[in-house]
Design a protein around this motif. Structure first.
Motif, PDB file in Angstrom:
ATOM      1  N   PRO A   1       1.082  -1.260  -0.027  1.00 43.31           N
ATOM      2  CA  PRO A   1      -0.249  -0.287  -0.338  1.00 43.31           C
ATOM      3  C   PRO A   1       1.216   1.448   0.237  1.00 43.31           C
ATOM      4  O   PRO A   1       1.898   1.376   0.192  1.00 43.31           O
ATOM      5  CB  PRO A   1      -0.815  -0.244   1.072  1.00 43.31           C
ATOM      6  CG  PRO A   1      -1.374  -1.485   1.609  1.00 43.31           C
ATOM      7  CD  PRO A   1       0.593  -2.269   1.152  1.00 43.31           C
ATOM      8  N   GLY A   2       0.349   2.142  -0.718  1.00 43.42           N
ATOM      9  CA  GLY A   2       1.648   3.668  -0.852  1.00 43.42           C
ATOM     10  C   GLY A   2       2.283   3.530  -1.529  1.00 43.42           C
ATOM     11  O   GLY A   2       3.337   5.003  -1.736  1.00 43.42           O
ATOM     12  N   SER A   3       2.584   2.408  -2.343  1.00 48.22           N
ATOM     13  CA  SER A   3       3.442   2.677  -3.562  1.00 48.22           C
ATOM     14  C   SER A   3       3.038   3.275  -4.583  1.00 48.22           C
ATOM     15  O   SER A   3       2.244   3.683  -5.151  1.00 48.22           O
ATOM     16  CB  SER A   3       3.823   1.089  -3.757  1.00 48.22           C
ATOM     17  OG  SER A   3       4.021   0.146  -2.864  1.00 48.22           O
ATOM     18  N   GLY A   4       4.618   4.512  -4.909  1.00 48.64           N
ATOM     19  CA  GLY A   4       4.271   4.869  -6.471  1.00 48.64           C
ATOM     20  C   GLY A   4       4.666   4.062  -7.058  1.00 48.64           C
ATOM     21  O   GLY A   4       5.188   3.330  -7.104  1.00 48.64           O
ATOM     22  N   LEU A   5       4.727   4.611  -8.401  1.00 48.59           N
ATOM     23  CA  LEU A   5       4.752   3.383  -9.912  1.00 48.59           C
ATOM     24  C   LEU A   5       6.585   2.915  -9.553  1.00 48.59           C
ATOM     25  O   LEU A   5       6.482   2.470 -10.119  1.00 48.59           O
ATOM     26  CB  LEU A   5       5.040   4.385 -11.081  1.00 48.59           C
ATOM     27  CG  LEU A   5       5.340   4.027 -12.370  1.00 48.59           C
ATOM     28  CD1 LEU A   5       4.435   2.901 -12.532  1.00 48.59           C
ATOM     29  CD2 LEU A   5       4.636   5.323 -14.293  1.00 48.59           C
ATOM     30  N   ASP A   6       7.423   4.403  -9.362  1.00 51.05           N
ATOM     31  CA  ASP A   6       8.413   3.093  -9.142  1.00 51.05           C
ATOM     32  C   ASP A   6       9.144   2.504  -8.303  1.00 51.05           C
ATOM     33  O   ASP A   6       9.910   0.737  -8.903  1.00 51.05           O
ATOM     34  CB  ASP A   6       9.303   4.287  -9.342  1.00 51.05           C
ATOM     35  CG  ASP A   6       9.681   5.619 -10.261  1.00 51.05           C
ATOM     36  OD1 ASP A   6       9.709   5.415 -11.169  1.00 51.05           O
ATOM     37  OD2 ASP A   6      10.303   6.523  -9.638  1.00 51.05           O
ATOM     38  N   SER A   7       8.504   2.530  -7.144  1.00 50.85           N
ATOM     39  CA  SER A   7       8.477   1.710  -5.800  1.00 50.85           C
ATOM     40  C   SER A   7       8.114   0.392  -7.215  1.00 50.85           C
ATOM     41  O   SER A   7       8.402  -0.783  -6.237  1.00 50.85           O
ATOM     42  CB  SER A   7       7.877   2.126  -5.155  1.00 50.85           C
ATOM     43  OG  SER A   7       7.869   0.508  -4.106  1.00 50.85           O
ATOM     44  N   VAL A   8       6.581   0.745  -7.593  1.00 56.84           N
ATOM     45  CA  VAL A   8       5.910  -0.730  -7.883  1.00 56.84           C
ATOM     46  C   VAL A   8       6.653  -1.343  -9.334  1.00 56.84           C
ATOM     47  O   VAL A   8       6.792  -2.492  -8.539  1.00 56.84           O
ATOM     48  CB  VAL A   8       4.760  -0.319  -8.282  1.00 56.84           C
ATOM     49  CG1 VAL A   8       3.891  -1.162  -9.211  1.00 56.84           C
ATOM     50  CG2 VAL A   8       3.919  -0.324  -7.229  1.00 56.84           C
ATOM     51  N   VAL A   9       7.142  -0.614  -9.883  1.00 58.32           N
ATOM     52  CA  VAL A   9       7.919  -1.996 -11.089  1.00 58.32           C
ATOM     53  C   VAL A   9       8.691  -2.405 -10.198  1.00 58.32           C
ATOM     54  O   VAL A   9       9.383  -3.744 -10.806  1.00 58.32           O
ATOM     55  CB  VAL A   9       8.560  -1.077 -11.721  1.00 58.32           C
ATOM     56  CG1 VAL A   9       7.226  -0.694 -12.519  1.00 58.32           C
ATOM     57  CG2 VAL A   9       9.277   0.027 -11.666  1.00 58.32           C
ATOM     58  N   GLN A  10       9.289  -1.672  -8.955  1.00 59.71           N
ATOM     59  CA  GLN A  10      10.874  -2.065  -8.716  1.00 59.71           C
ATOM     60  C   GLN A  10      10.486  -3.777  -7.757  1.00 59.71           C
ATOM     61  O   GLN A  10      11.171  -4.535  -7.494  1.00 59.71           O
ATOM     62  CB  GLN A  10      11.788  -1.752  -7.868  1.00 59.71           C
ATOM     63  CG  GLN A  10      12.543  -0.183  -8.825  1.00 59.71           C
ATOM     64  CD  GLN A  10      13.436  -1.011  -9.429  1.00 59.71           C
ATOM     65  OE1 GLN A  10      14.457  -1.598  -9.223  1.00 59.71           O
ATOM     66  NE2 GLN A  10      13.887   0.293 -10.399  1.00 59.71           N
TER      67      GLN A  10
ATOM     68  N   ASN B   1      11.881  -5.793 -17.324  1.00 60.40           N
ATOM     69  CA  ASN B   1      12.490  -4.685 -17.205  1.00 60.40           C
ATOM     70  C   ASN B   1      11.213  -3.490 -16.404  1.00 60.40           C
ATOM     71  O   ASN B   1      10.274  -2.867 -17.288  1.00 60.40           O
ATOM     72  CB  ASN B   1      13.110  -4.019 -18.575  1.00 60.40           C
ATOM     73  CG  ASN B   1      13.751  -3.375 -18.899  1.00 60.40           C
ATOM     74  OD1 ASN B   1      13.598  -1.845 -17.585  1.00 60.40           O
ATOM     75  ND2 ASN B   1      14.904  -3.545 -19.522  1.00 60.40           N
ATOM     76  N   PRO B   2      12.415  -3.123 -15.469  1.00 58.03           N
ATOM     77  CA  PRO B   2      11.411  -2.637 -14.293  1.00 58.03           C
ATOM     78  C   PRO B   2      11.504  -0.737 -15.581  1.00 58.03           C
ATOM     79  O   PRO B   2      10.137  -0.166 -15.013  1.00 58.03           O
ATOM     80  CB  PRO B   2      12.222  -2.390 -13.193  1.00 58.03           C
ATOM     81  CG  PRO B   2      13.198  -2.418 -13.933  1.00 58.03           C
ATOM     82  CD  PRO B   2      12.774  -3.719 -14.881  1.00 58.03           C
ATOM     83  N   GLU B   3      12.472  -0.448 -16.063  1.00 59.56           N
ATOM     84  CA  GLU B   3      12.366   0.249 -17.126  1.00 59.56           C
ATOM     85  C   GLU B   3      10.792   1.245 -17.815  1.00 59.56           C
ATOM     86  O   GLU B   3      10.500   2.135 -18.012  1.00 59.56           O
ATOM     87  CB  GLU B   3      13.240   1.653 -17.075  1.00 59.56           C
ATOM     88  CG  GLU B   3      14.568   1.171 -16.389  1.00 59.56           C
ATOM     89  CD  GLU B   3      15.195   0.074 -15.454  1.00 59.56           C
ATOM     90  OE1 GLU B   3      14.928  -0.587 -15.378  1.00 59.56           O
ATOM     91  OE2 GLU B   3      15.580   0.744 -14.553  1.00 59.56           O
ATOM     92  N   LEU B   4      11.495  -0.144 -18.589  1.00 60.49           N
ATOM     93  CA  LEU B   4      10.674  -0.371 -19.848  1.00 60.49           C
ATOM     94  C   LEU B   4       8.611  -0.523 -19.240  1.00 60.49           C
ATOM     95  O   LEU B   4       8.318   0.296 -19.538  1.00 60.49           O
ATOM     96  CB  LEU B   4      10.407  -1.581 -21.368  1.00 60.49           C
ATOM     97  CG  LEU B   4      11.517  -1.162 -21.898  1.00 60.49           C
ATOM     98  CD1 LEU B   4      12.565  -2.596 -22.343  1.00 60.49           C
ATOM     99  CD2 LEU B   4      11.667  -0.083 -22.304  1.00 60.49           C
ATOM    100  N   LEU B   5       8.658  -1.098 -17.829  1.00 57.52           N
ATOM    101  CA  LEU B   5       7.439  -1.379 -17.414  1.00 57.52           C
ATOM    102  C   LEU B   5       6.993  -0.003 -16.995  1.00 57.52           C
ATOM    103  O   LEU B   5       5.419   0.488 -17.337  1.00 57.52           O
ATOM    104  CB  LEU B   5       7.267  -2.465 -16.554  1.00 57.52           C
ATOM    105  CG  LEU B   5       5.860  -2.619 -16.052  1.00 57.52           C
ATOM    106  CD1 LEU B   5       5.086  -3.276 -16.816  1.00 57.52           C
ATOM    107  CD2 LEU B   5       6.164  -3.100 -14.514  1.00 57.52           C
TER     108      LEU B   5
END
Length: 326
Positions: free
Chosen positions: A41-50, A60-64
């Motif tokens: 909960p509370g995760s931003g996009l960068d945190s989600v893909v990581q 690939n987290p950057e591409l996602l």
């Protein structure tokens, strides 16, 4: 020169877009078991893909992350437990996250279980969050309903699906709501001549029928016998109620003194229905209790093959006992 450079940039852009589109439509994994991952909960996009990449999902987290931004879904991703199945593309993965298509777990509650057995099964389900583990039965019921204080019989046998990490209280609430739905529907379609004052009394009868036979075809006949006994004031004399009243003292067999030891559930010593259900009845037993067979039988005895012999008088019943059990 400027024109050539412009065309080169356009070409690169088209190739990049084409490459992104191609990548977005390729399966993340093609074979094997589904891969689980959890978004906090509370995760931003960068945190989600990581978090997805850290769980071992080969994406690939950057591409996602870029694909999420391009599709305008950055602020719509839902926290929860997921799994990615073979054949899932990055685009489909984003749809899962936006819709909250959480990984499904299940818990099966068996017809004829007691509520105690249901609580044991819930406690053993590791995918649930055990918010009710320290609650007494009465405390648990207080969180579910104000209409009942004793839980026995008030939860429907069924298979319940839930997202991993869900509260066990939600499973109890769902099972209770389903039981009430089934009970009320059966009550609306009952034989109006039956001697029940309330749906709860019919539920008690259904729980007895559930424990008396595993044969669906016999349940209406069993219910018919007990209804006949109720109507004439005859003791129900059903062993499952005695066993329930014995609790932990029951060790697999009933002795003669158990039949004469009085408890609120001993239908050999007390007339009428016991004070509560003795099991979690299924649909077939609810139907049988509400629409019992029209019969003159007052007795039945197990034949040893899972079926029963029904008799309308004690003499015939004693002959059947001698034939099938002695």
């Amino acid at each position: 020169m400027f024109k050539k450079l412009f065309l080169f940039v356009v070409l690169l852009s088209l190739l990049a877009v084409g490459g992104m589109v191609f990548w977005a439509k390729q399966p993340v994994i093609t074979v094997g078991e589904p891969m689980p991952f959890t978004i906090l909960p509370g995760s931003g996009l960068d945190s989600v893909v990581q978090q997805i990449a850290s769980a071992g999902v080969p994406v690939n987290p950057e591409l996602l992350g870029l694909l999420v931004r391009l599709t305008g879904k950055s602020g719509k991703l839902k926290a929860g437990s997921y799994e990615i199945k073979p054949g899932t593309t990055p685009l489909r993965l984003i749809t899962q996250l936006v819709r909250g298509e959480f990984a499904q777990e299940s818990l099966t509650v068996i017809e004829g279980w007691t509520f105690r057995q249901m609580r044991q099964a819930v406690a053993a389900q590791t995918a649930l969050k055990h918010d009710t583990a320290t609650l007494t039965d009465a405390e648990l019921m207080a969180k579910i309903t104000t209409d009942y204080t004793l839980p026995e019989g008030l939860f429907a046998p069924d298979t319940y699906l839930f997202a991993k990490g869900s509260s066990d209280l939600q499973v109890y609430k769902q099972a209770h709501a389903l039981l009430l739905k089934r009970l009320n529907a059966a009550w609306e379609n009952r034989d109006s001549t039956l001697p029940y004052k309330t749906p709860y009394e019919a539920l008690i009868m259904a729980s007895i029928v559930e424990k008396e036979t595993g044969r669906k075809a016999e349940r209406t006949n069993i219910a018919g016998v007990f209804i006949n006994r109720l109507r004439i004031g005859m003791l129900l004399q059903t062993d499952p109620t005695v066993i329930y009243g014995m609790g932990d003292q029951y060790k697999g067999s009933i002795r003669r003194r158990d039949l004469t030891t009085d408890t609120p559930y001993n239908t050999y010593t007390r007339p009428g229905l016991p004070p509560t259900p003795i099991s979690l009845p299924g649909d077939e037993s609810l139907h049988a209790a509400m629409n019992p067979a029209k019969t003159d039988a007052l007795y039945f005895v197990a034949k040893g093959d899972g079926s029963s012999h029904f008799s309308s008088n004690l003499s015939e019943h004693n002959q059947a006992v001698n034939k099938y059990q002695r």
